[in-house]
Design a protein around this motif. Structure first.
Motif, mmCIF file in Angstrom:
data_model
loop_
_atom_site.group_PDB
_atom_site.id
_atom_site.type_symbol
_atom_site.label_atom_id
_atom_site.label_comp_id
_atom_site.label_asym_id
_atom_site.label_seq_id
_atom_site.Cartn_x
_atom_site.Cartn_y
_atom_site.Cartn_z
ATOM 1 N N ASN A 83 0.824 -1.206 0.000
ATOM 2 C CA ASN A 83 0.000 0.000 0.000
ATOM 3 C C ASN A 83 0.857 1.254 0.000
ATOM 4 N N LEU A 84 0.295 2.292 -0.588
ATOM 5 C CA LEU A 84 1.022 3.551 -0.726
ATOM 6 C C LEU A 84 1.341 4.208 0.596
ATOM 7 N N ASP A 85 0.412 4.168 1.555
ATOM 8 C CA ASP A 85 0.569 5.052 2.701
ATOM 9 C C ASP A 85 -0.294 4.624 3.873
ATOM 10 N N GLU A 86 -0.062 5.292 4.994
ATOM 11 C CA GLU A 86 -0.874 5.121 6.197
ATOM 12 C C GLU A 86 -0.678 6.357 7.075
ATOM 13 N N TYR A 87 -1.746 6.763 7.745
ATOM 14 C CA TYR A 87 -1.627 7.857 8.706
ATOM 15 C C TYR A 87 -0.675 7.461 9.833
ATOM 16 N N PHE A 88 -0.061 8.475 10.453
ATOM 17 C CA PHE A 88 0.836 8.208 11.580
ATOM 18 C C PHE A 88 0.611 9.251 12.661
ATOM 19 N N PRO A 89 0.387 8.804 13.907
ATOM 20 C CA PRO A 89 0.198 7.408 14.321
ATOM 21 C C PRO A 89 -1.213 6.929 13.981
ATOM 22 N N MET A 90 -1.352 5.622 13.903
ATOM 23 C CA MET A 90 -2.658 5.056 13.557
ATOM 24 C C MET A 90 -2.686 3.580 13.969
ATOM 25 N N GLN A 91 -3.697 3.197 14.721
ATOM 26 C CA GLN A 91 -3.895 1.801 15.082
ATOM 27 C C GLN A 91 -4.560 1.065 13.914
ATOM 28 N N PRO A 92 -4.123 -0.157 13.608
ATOM 29 C CA PRO A 92 -4.658 -0.852 12.427
ATOM 30 C C PRO A 92 -6.140 -1.177 12.502
ATOM 31 N N ASN A 93 -6.692 -1.215 13.721
ATOM 32 C CA ASN A 93 -8.127 -1.524 13.850
ATOM 33 C C ASN A 93 -8.992 -0.277 13.911
ATOM 34 N N ALA A 94 -8.396 0.905 13.796
ATOM 35 C CA ALA A 94 -9.177 2.141 13.799
ATOM 36 C C ALA A 94 -10.005 2.244 12.522
ATOM 37 N N ALA A 95 -11.151 2.893 12.616
ATOM 38 C CA ALA A 95 -12.027 3.013 11.442
ATOM 39 C C ALA A 95 -11.341 3.760 10.309
ATOM 40 N N GLN A 96 -10.444 4.702 10.639
ATOM 41 C CA GLN A 96 -9.785 5.519 9.624
ATOM 42 C C GLN A 96 -8.505 4.886 9.097
ATOM 43 N N SER A 97 -8.097 3.768 9.670
ATOM 44 C CA SER A 97 -6.849 3.124 9.245
ATOM 45 C C SER A 97 -6.974 2.567 7.839
ATOM 46 N N THR A 181 -5.120 18.687 2.751
ATOM 47 C CA THR A 181 -5.305 17.238 2.855
ATOM 48 C C THR A 181 -6.011 16.874 4.157
ATOM 49 N N ARG A 182 -5.614 17.524 5.239
ATOM 50 C CA ARG A 182 -6.251 17.259 6.531
ATOM 51 C C ARG A 182 -7.699 17.745 6.540
ATOM 52 N N SER A 183 -7.951 18.872 5.882
ATOM 53 C CA SER A 183 -9.333 19.362 5.795
ATOM 54 C C SER A 183 -10.207 18.380 5.036
ATOM 55 N N ASP A 184 -9.673 17.822 3.947
ATOM 56 C CA ASP A 184 -10.441 16.858 3.155
ATOM 57 C C ASP A 184 -10.737 15.583 3.936
ATOM 58 N N ALA A 185 -9.863 15.255 4.891
ATOM 59 C CA ALA A 185 -10.054 14.035 5.684
ATOM 60 C C ALA A 185 -10.884 14.274 6.938
ATOM 61 N N ALA A 186 -11.253 15.530 7.197
ATOM 62 C CA ALA A 186 -11.883 15.885 8.473
ATOM 63 C C ALA A 186 -13.153 15.092 8.740
ATOM 64 N N ARG A 187 -13.948 14.875 7.709
ATOM 65 C CA ARG A 187 -15.226 14.187 7.915
ATOM 66 C C ARG A 187 -15.014 12.749 8.402
ATOM 67 N N ASP A 188 -13.963 12.088 7.908
ATOM 68 C CA ASP A 188 -13.699 10.712 8.328
ATOM 69 C C ASP A 188 -13.264 10.635 9.785
ATOM 70 N N PHE A 189 -12.727 11.732 10.294
ATOM 71 C CA PHE A 189 -12.184 11.731 11.646
ATOM 72 C C PHE A 189 -13.065 12.484 12.649
ATOM 73 N N GLY A 190 -14.243 12.938 12.196
ATOM 74 C CA GLY A 190 -15.100 13.675 13.100
ATOM 75 C C GLY A 190 -14.578 15.053 13.429
ATOM 76 N N GLY A 191 -13.870 15.652 12.497
ATOM 77 C CA GLY A 191 -13.329 16.999 12.700
ATOM 78 C C GLY A 191 -11.854 17.049 12.376
ATOM 79 N N LYS A 192 -11.437 18.151 11.799
ATOM 80 C CA LYS A 192 -10.044 18.310 11.375
ATOM 81 C C LYS A 192 -9.068 18.159 12.535
ATOM 82 N N GLN A 193 -9.500 18.576 13.723
ATOM 83 C CA GLN A 193 -8.612 18.526 14.873
ATOM 84 C C GLN A 193 -8.196 17.094 15.221
#
Length: 639
Positions: A83-97, A181-193
């Protein structure tokens, strides 16, 4: 000859581009190419080494590969994936992983050996990441390199998470994510923060070594960055432009993503055109904007010097063309969005009869009506039409948690001021506070919390509609079932959604239907709600006579605006009407200051709306038409 014509059309394009009518067709084609590679490798006793991408773009490709496995016996036993990439840090069982993403969309549904699956590890201590990245590169090389690399493209121009500033020879590494990029992902994470600031990504140099590279992009949302990647100069500011240096790359696009390429956007610059009216209108407006002249001042030299000599020769003299297009644009302007009674309507966008129309505004979220067409909404009411509004969804995911507590505290204080027993309210309130204290990003709220969030949006919508002048009987809350999941990822549309809409339409029997046509909405709700209304009208048209006299108007404003050449009805707003619209938007207090899901536009919704309405008016003014403070724009959809 056909080959020469194609080369002429694509001369601005610096790499191969294939355009398909829709993303489904394109995705099936790409999946077939991957399947062919897997089979060829298996027949020769070799492993197929695939570089895989995540995100919305490749989902349909993976779905087709799963179908090919289940229905046509495609085996993945000889497949190695990186795979190309993964967020860091990120647990593999997280919904956004991306581990979760790949398992849910592909790996759990095919016969791949999980030992052959490689995804960057988001759980490592940061000091161990550099060594992991070197080993990731070595492992790819040990398998003989990537046979096939699948890519998407971010709106920053990133491939993988190679953000602007990445080097063309970069390897797998830890990177800092761009703010967009973080703004575009905000919805998946429940907010950009909640979006990680870093990621592990394959480098541009790693991607380049693949023997075949396919970059896919869908929808008009990606069109601007696709144009830069395909036609722009090679630059670290747009990392995807590095792909112009590869002999093994192809861009696979749907029509929306390709729409800003020269051969589609301004085809007169690269080929002879069939000059249908819409293309002629687009070209003349483009020319006037390009040379900074009002339409009626355009000359033959302007046409000849800007790629439009063919139009001048075939349909000239150019002054006649100018007058024709000027008149067409002029006729889109109306202060009577419901039609002007007792007037010649042959050159007006709406019918004169019936003089008093039944109109219904469908609002996907509880504030889209006033944000996108608040001025027209108020004008329709002021002019005596029977106006209804239908709020298609509750919007209950877009309310801050602390607002829930504030409203609950109000309810408790009100109950106690009356001497009522508030023990149950206190119990619910305490439970909410306990839930919020441990709530994870994008965790589904309890039903009681979702109810309160929905009540907040409902009360604001009622206030906005009342401000526009509607009686309560004309305010409808549909709470369509597809939306009520409690999650940002909604259910698919079902018959119940369409049936509820049919019932409301049958009750009102409107002459006009206003529907959100802003399909660039980053949450996807607008296009879903549009399709529900469209299906409802199409079904009713089979049995109901009134549907023949029902016109559908599309509005925009919350996210983008129609291009000037597309506009079929432009409703001018006075400064006072702009202020009335603003005050209607202000009724939506939960969406002010900082909404939960603002998209990539930092402006408040009322500011966005006013800026876009003023920009539409400015465009008309610069083309030589009357100058107005603001304009709301509409396009008629013939269903």
């Amino acid at each position: 000859m056909a080959r020469l014509n194609l080369l002429e059309e694509t001369r601005y394009e610096k790499l191969p581009v294939t355009v398909y009518p829709d993303q489904r067709t394109a995705s099936v084609t790409v999946a077939a190419r991957i399947a062919k590679l897997i089979k060829a490798k298996a027949e020769s006793g070799e492993k197929a080494v695939l570089g895989l991408a995540t995100g919305v773009t490749p989902i349909a490709v993976y779905a087709e590969l799963v179908r090919l496995h289940k229905e046509e016996g495609l085996s993945f036993k000889n497949v190695i994936t990186f795979n190309l990439d993964e967020y860091f840090p990120m647990q593999p069982n997280a919904a956004q992983s991306y581990v979760t993403f790949m398992n849910e969309n592909l790996f759990n549904h095919v016969d791949i050996d999980k030992n052959n699956v490689h995804i960057p590890d988001g759980t490592l201590p940061q000091e161990d990441v550099a060594e992991f990245c070197l080993n990731y590169e070595r492992l790819i090389e040990e398998y003989g390199g990537l046979d096939f690399q699948l890519l998407g493209i971010g709106r920053t121009g990133h491939i993988g998470f190679n953000e602007p500033g990445s080097a063309p020879n970069s390897g797998t590494r830890l990177v800092t994510l761009d703010d967009l990029t973080r703004s575009d992902a905000a919805r998946d994470f429940g907010g950009k923060q909640n979006v990680p600031t870093k990621a592990i990504t394959m480098g541009v140099g790693t991607i380049f070594k693949a023997r075949e590279i396919i970059l896919m992009a869908w929808s008009q949302k990606k069109a601007p960055i696709v144009k830069k990647a395909v036609e722009g100069e090679i630059s670290g500011e747009v990392p995807a432009t590095y792909l112009q240096l590869s002999d093994n790359v192809e861009f696979v696009l749907d029509e929306g993503a390709a729409s800003e390429l020269t051969r589609f956007d301004t085809p007169w610059l690269v080929k002879d055109c069939v000059w249908h009216n819409l293309l002629k209108k687009k070209a003349v407006i483009w020319l006037a904007t390009n040379v900074r002249k009002p339409i009626l001042k355009l000359t033959e030299d302007d046409y000849n010097n800007n790629g439009m000599a063919q139009l001048a020769v075939e349909q000239g003299p150019v002054y006649d063309i100018n007058i024709d297009i000027f008149n067409q644009i002029q006729h889109t302007i109306t202060g009577w969005p419901g039609g002007k009674p007792n007037a010649d309507d042959s050159q007006r966008p709406e019918r004169a009869n019936p003089a008093k129309k039944r109109s219904i505004v469908f609002s996907p979220h509880p504030d889209d009506d006033v944000i996108s067409m608040g001025g027209t909404f108020i004008r329709l009411v002021d002019q005596g039409h029977d106006v209804h509004v239908a709020y298609q969804t509750s919007g209950n995911t877009a309310v801050w948690d602390d607002d829930v507590l504030r409203y609950m505290e109000f309810a408790i204080d009100f109950a106690e001021s009356r001497g009522d027993d508030s023990a149950d309210l206190h119990k619910v309130y305490d439970g909410m506070r306990s839930f919020f204290a441990v709530k994870q990003p994008n965790q589904i709220d309890t039903q009681e919390i979702r109810n309160v969030k929905g009540f907040i949006r409902k009360s604001e919508a009622i206030a906005g509609a009342r401000f526009a002048g509607l009686p309560d009987s004309n305010i409808h809350f549909q709470a369509l079932p597809f939306y009520e999941t409690g999650k940002t990822q909604k259910n698919s549309v079902g018959d119940k959604d369409v049936e509820l809409t049919m019932e409301l339409l049958q009750k009102v029997k409107p002459h006009q239907v206003f529907v959100a046509g802003d399909f660039a909405d980053p949450h996807g709700t607008h296009v879903v709600c549009f399709n529900i209304v469209l299906k409802a009208l199409q079904r009713l048209a089979q049995t109901e006579e009134w549907v023949k006299d029902c016109w559908m108007w599309l509005y925009r404003g919350a996210w983008h605006e129609f291009k000037t050449y597309e506009i079929e009805m432009a409703v001018p707003l006075s400064p006072q009407e702009v202020l009335r619209k603003r005050n209607a938007i202000f009724k939506h207090q939960s969406q002010k200051d900082r909404p939960v899901f603002p998209g990539d536009d930092a402006r408040e919704f009322w500011v966005r709306a006013e800026d876009r309405n003023r920009e539409t008016a400015r465009c008309y003014d610069e083309l030589g038409l009357a100058e107005y403070a603001a304009m709301e724009a509409f396009v008629r959809y013939k269903f």
